[in-house]
Design a protein around this motif. Structure first.
Motif, PDB file in Angstrom:
ATOM      1  N   GLY A  60      21.301   0.560  12.609  1.00 35.61           N
ATOM      2  CA  GLY A  60      20.080   0.603  11.737  1.00 35.61           C
ATOM      3  C   GLY A  60      19.560   1.505  13.257  1.00 35.61           C
ATOM      4  N   LEU A  61      20.170   0.738  14.350  1.00 36.59           N
ATOM      5  CA  LEU A  61      19.619   1.637  15.642  1.00 36.59           C
ATOM      6  C   LEU A  61      20.122   2.999  15.597  1.00 36.59           C
ATOM      7  CD1 LEU A  61      20.522  -1.691  18.203  1.00 36.59           C
ATOM      8  CD2 LEU A  61      17.967  -0.524  17.685  1.00 36.59           C
ATOM      9  N   ALA A  62      21.504   2.926  15.484  1.00 38.57           N
ATOM     10  CA  ALA A  62      21.471   4.835  15.286  1.00 38.57           C
ATOM     11  C   ALA A  62      20.629   5.700  15.067  1.00 38.57           C
ATOM     12  CB  ALA A  62      23.561   4.849  15.290  1.00 38.57           C
ATOM     13  N   ALA A  63      20.452   5.460  13.627  1.00 39.18           N
ATOM     14  CA  ALA A  63      19.451   6.267  12.357  1.00 39.18           C
ATOM     15  C   ALA A  63      18.525   6.058  13.669  1.00 39.18           C
ATOM     16  CB  ALA A  63      19.608   5.184  11.015  1.00 39.18           C
ATOM     17  N   LEU A  64      17.809   5.151  14.279  1.00 40.11           N
ATOM     18  CA  LEU A  64      16.517   4.853  14.683  1.00 40.11           C
ATOM     19  C   LEU A  64      16.797   6.515  15.995  1.00 40.11           C
ATOM     20  CD1 LEU A  64      13.577   3.942  14.310  1.00 40.11           C
ATOM     21  CD2 LEU A  64      14.997   2.213  16.325  1.00 40.11           C
ATOM     22  N   LEU A  65      17.936   5.831  16.658  1.00 39.39           N
ATOM     23  CA  LEU A  65      17.552   7.035  17.787  1.00 39.39           C
ATOM     24  C   LEU A  65      17.345   8.187  17.181  1.00 39.39           C
ATOM     25  CD1 LEU A  65      20.430   6.383  20.269  1.00 39.39           C
ATOM     26  CD2 LEU A  65      17.855   5.745  20.019  1.00 39.39           C
ATOM     27  N   ALA A  66      17.982   8.450  15.953  1.00 34.94           N
ATOM     28  CA  ALA A  66      18.529  10.045  15.172  1.00 34.94           C
ATOM     29  C   ALA A  66      16.792  10.417  14.215  1.00 34.94           C
ATOM     30  CB  ALA A  66      19.727  10.509  14.147  1.00 34.94           C
ATOM     31  N   THR A  67      16.046   9.728  14.584  1.00 31.78           N
ATOM     32  CA  THR A  67      14.921   9.679  13.394  1.00 31.78           C
ATOM     33  C   THR A  67      13.636  10.340  14.243  1.00 31.78           C
ATOM     34  OG1 THR A  67      14.790   7.942  12.736  1.00 31.78           O
ATOM     35  CG2 THR A  67      16.437   9.405  11.235  1.00 31.78           C
ATOM     36  N   ASP A  68      13.534   9.211  15.689  1.00 32.40           N
ATOM     37  CA  ASP A  68      12.336   8.998  16.067  1.00 32.40           C
ATOM     38  C   ASP A  68      12.231   9.349  17.327  1.00 32.40           C
ATOM     39  OD1 ASP A  68      10.087   8.170  17.441  1.00 32.40           O
ATOM     40  OD2 ASP A  68      10.612   5.735  16.380  1.00 32.40           O
ATOM     41  N   ASN A  69      11.526  10.678  16.916  1.00 36.82           N
ATOM     42  CA  ASN A  69      11.925  11.141  18.659  1.00 36.82           C
ATOM     43  C   ASN A  69      11.015  10.558  20.087  1.00 36.82           C
ATOM     44  OD1 ASN A  69      12.781  13.349  17.182  1.00 36.82           O
ATOM     45  ND2 ASN A  69      11.178  14.844  16.570  1.00 36.82           N
ATOM     46  N   ARG A  70      10.488   9.400  19.318  1.00 34.18           N
ATOM     47  CA  ARG A  70       9.387   9.102  20.115  1.00 34.18           C
ATOM     48  C   ARG A  70       9.743   8.579  21.131  1.00 34.18           C
ATOM     49  NH1 ARG A  70       5.805   5.102  16.581  1.00 34.18           N
ATOM     50  NH2 ARG A  70       7.447   5.056  15.834  1.00 34.18           N
ATOM     51  N   PRO A  89      25.098   0.270   7.522  1.00 32.67           N
ATOM     52  CA  PRO A  89      24.256   0.645   8.037  1.00 32.67           C
ATOM     53  C   PRO A  89      23.394  -0.838   7.910  1.00 32.67           C
ATOM     54  CG  PRO A  89      23.487   2.145   7.157  1.00 32.67           C
ATOM     55  CD  PRO A  89      25.080   1.579   6.634  1.00 32.67           C
ATOM     56  N   ALA A  90      22.791  -1.573   9.383  1.00 32.85           N
ATOM     57  CA  ALA A  90      22.071  -3.102   8.381  1.00 32.85           C
ATOM     58  C   ALA A  90      20.379  -2.306   9.219  1.00 32.85           C
ATOM     59  CB  ALA A  90      22.321  -4.035   9.199  1.00 32.85           C
ATOM     60  N   GLY A  91      19.035  -2.685   8.142  1.00 34.31           N
ATOM     61  CA  GLY A  91      17.642  -2.164   9.746  1.00 34.31           C
ATOM     62  C   GLY A  91      17.791  -1.289   8.881  1.00 34.31           C
ATOM     63  N   LEU A  92      17.615  -0.551   8.141  1.00 29.52           N
ATOM     64  CA  LEU A  92      17.235   0.828   7.769  1.00 29.52           C
ATOM     65  C   LEU A  92      15.698   0.831   7.197  1.00 29.52           C
ATOM     66  CD1 LEU A  92      20.231   2.582   6.138  1.00 29.52           C
ATOM     67  CD2 LEU A  92      19.637   3.090   8.297  1.00 29.52           C
ATOM     68  N   PRO A 113       4.156  -6.759  10.590  1.00 32.30           N
ATOM     69  CA  PRO A 113       4.508  -6.585   9.687  1.00 32.30           C
ATOM     70  C   PRO A 113       4.518  -4.203  10.106  1.00 32.30           C
ATOM     71  CG  PRO A 113       3.175  -7.869   7.958  1.00 32.30           C
ATOM     72  CD  PRO A 113       3.004  -7.807   9.507  1.00 32.30           C
ATOM     73  N   ALA A 114       3.658  -3.961  10.954  1.00 34.15           N
ATOM     74  CA  ALA A 114       4.046  -2.915  11.468  1.00 34.15           C
ATOM     75  C   ALA A 114       4.401  -2.762  12.404  1.00 34.15           C
ATOM     76  CB  ALA A 114       2.099  -2.559  12.854  1.00 34.15           C
ATOM     77  N   VAL A 115       5.202  -3.580  12.623  1.00 31.96           N
ATOM     78  CA  VAL A 115       6.361  -3.598  13.744  1.00 31.96           C
ATOM     79  C   VAL A 115       7.333  -3.344  13.269  1.00 31.96           C
ATOM     80  CG1 VAL A 115       7.917  -4.827  15.179  1.00 31.96           C
ATOM     81  CG2 VAL A 115       5.175  -4.753  15.705  1.00 31.96           C
ATOM     82  N   TRP A 116       7.309  -3.860  11.988  1.00 31.52           N
ATOM     83  CA  TRP A 116       9.148  -3.687  11.618  1.00 31.52           C
ATOM     84  C   TRP A 116       8.829  -2.098  10.794  1.00 31.52           C
ATOM     85  CZ3 TRP A 116       7.216  -8.500   7.179  1.00 31.52           C
ATOM     86  CH2 TRP A 116       6.937  -9.449   8.227  1.00 31.52           C
ATOM     87  N   LYS A 117       7.541  -1.182  10.785  1.00 34.60           N
ATOM     88  CA  LYS A 117       8.013  -0.128   9.714  1.00 34.60           C
ATOM     89  C   LYS A 117       8.320   1.026  10.786  1.00 34.60           C
ATOM     90  CE  LYS A 117       5.226   2.697   7.146  1.00 34.60           C
ATOM     91  NZ  LYS A 117       4.129   2.554   6.291  1.00 34.60           N
ATOM     92  N   ASP A 118       7.864   0.106  12.339  1.00 38.16           N
ATOM     93  CA  ASP A 118       8.137   1.241  13.225  1.00 38.16           C
ATOM     94  C   ASP A 118       8.905   1.357  13.484  1.00 38.16           C
ATOM     95  OD1 ASP A 118       6.131   3.083  14.928  1.00 38.16           O
ATOM     96  OD2 ASP A 118       6.810   1.516  16.826  1.00 38.16           O
ATOM     97  N   VAL A 119      10.202   0.482  13.451  1.00 41.79           N
ATOM     98  CA  VAL A 119      11.428   0.290  14.169  1.00 41.79           C
ATOM     99  C   VAL A 119      12.665   0.686  12.349  1.00 41.79           C
ATOM    100  CG1 VAL A 119      10.871  -1.330  15.704  1.00 41.79           C
ATOM    101  CG2 VAL A 119      12.163  -1.758  14.062  1.00 41.79           C
ATOM    102  N   SER A 120      12.192   1.026  11.237  1.00 41.59           N
ATOM    103  CA  SER A 120      12.535   1.101  10.600  1.00 41.59           C
ATOM    104  C   SER A 120      13.010   2.546  10.445  1.00 41.59           C
ATOM    105  CB  SER A 120      11.756   1.167   8.904  1.00 41.59           C
ATOM    106  OG  SER A 120      11.955  -0.667   8.644  1.00 41.59           O
ATOM    107  N   PRO A 121      13.809   2.734  10.497  1.00 42.92           N
ATOM    108  CA  PRO A 121      14.092   4.521  10.295  1.00 42.92           C
ATOM    109  C   PRO A 121      13.449   4.851   9.244  1.00 42.92           C
ATOM    110  CG  PRO A 121      16.304   3.752  11.411  1.00 42.92           C
ATOM    111  CD  PRO A 121      15.419   2.382  10.938  1.00 42.92           C
ATOM    112  N   MET A 122      13.766   4.520   7.985  1.00 45.65           N
ATOM    113  CA  MET A 122      13.604   5.629   6.685  1.00 45.65           C
ATOM    114  C   MET A 122      12.133   6.043   6.877  1.00 45.65           C
ATOM    115  SD  MET A 122      14.607   5.461   3.916  1.00 45.65           S
ATOM    116  CE  MET A 122      15.784   3.198   3.151  1.00 45.65           C
TER     117      MET A 122
END
Length: 296
Positions: free
Chosen positions: A151-161, A181-184, A209-218
């Motif tokens: 899940g963290l790898a997917a977040l690195l690949a998708t969240d340019n911020r 992966p978990a946490g997508l 919930p805003a944080v849950w969404k912010d750290v979800s690569p989806m």
């Protein structure tokens, strides 16, 4: 899946991984390992000497050109795990012509997932600056992870911020390899709270919930997202299966169809244990993605 059940797995997984680590050196020596390199300055007020470190595995054989680089992010339910358990992955990658970087990052309850993601981004930033010293090509940087690390790898690949906040002009990740992966999509998962013990995940993810969404690569996938390899165990937890398929469909809708492989009969832990063997399908597909020669 109940992620709560994952809380029962790290101890058993650690035992198996320690056995593998004890034997891997004898069968995978063609690499140079540099251990416990700090990727956060010791002067940083948040510096953690045990968690802000990484290991680099570089092939011993000289190459005519810089080699592709893969950063591996370990799993462990966001509250456990260590790079020291995954030396076999570093050595297997180096044996096949890849410069591997295995990282630690801070864990719950010390920090929550946004800080974990920031740690991973800082590790990637260190790699961009320094991996040429180890024979790696900073312009061919890929991320890989299992379970929470996926899940963290997917977040690195998708969240340019994550990178712009740290002063990088662009996201350096050229592709991602996700292993069960978990946490997508923790925004969806934590809203449902459908499994016993799910409140445990409010420790690493918090209650907003805003944080849950912010750290979800989806919710960060876009038309400019890099290529993905997505491997899912045929006998893994239903939530991992369903969120991985949903992630696949999201990429497909954006014209970014991933390489999606279900491995029949595989449960969650064997999905990472199989990386002990050099010729498994994950390595074969990884080598194609990163542009390394496929070992014979």
């Amino acid at each position: 899946m109940s992620f709560f059940r994952l809380l029962l797995l790290p101890a058993a997984l650690a035992v198996v991984l320690l056995v593998l680590a004890a034997t891997e050196y004898a069968v995978a020596r063609p690499s140079r390992r540099t251990t416990d390199v700090a990727y956060v300055p010791a002067s940083d007020p948040d510096f953690d000497p045990a968690r802000h470190v990484l290991d680099v595995y570089a092939p011993r054989q000289a190459a005519a050109a810089p080699r592709p680089v893969v950063i591996f992010i370990h799993g462990g339910s966001w509250n456990s795990g260590s790079k020291n358990l995954y030396s076999f992955i570093g050595r297997r990658l180096a044996k096949q012509g890849v410069v591997a970087v295995i990282i630690n990052y801070r864990l719950a309850p010390t920090v929550q997932v946004p800080a974990m993601a920031d740690d991973c981004a800082r590790a990637a930033g260190w790699v961009v600056q320094h991996i040429a010293d180890y024979g790696g090509d900073p312009n061919r940087l890929f991320v890989m992870g299992h379970s929470a690390g996926g899940g963290l790898a997917a977040l690195l690949a998708t969240d340019n911020r994550l990178f712009s906040r740290r002063g990088l002009a662009r996201n350096p990740v050229r592709g991602a390899i996700l292993d069960d992966p978990a946490g997508l999509d923790m925004y969806d998962y934590l809203q449902k709270m459908q499994y016993p013990g799910d409140e445990q995940y409010l420790v690493p993810f918090g209650r907003e919930p805003a944080v849950w969404k912010d750290v979800s690569p989806m919710y960060h996938v876009g038309a400019g997202s890099p290529p993905f390899l997505l491997f899912v165990g045929g006998e893994t937890y239903p939530s991992i299966s369903s969120s991985s398929e949903k992630f696949r469909q999201r990429l497909r809708a954006l014209g970014r169809e991933p390489k999606f492989t279900v491995l029949p009969g595989k449960k969650h832990i064997p999905m990472v244990l199989q990386l002990y063997w050099q010729h498994n399908i994950i390595y074969r597909e990884l080598l194609k993605l990163v542009g390394a020669p496929v070992a014979g």
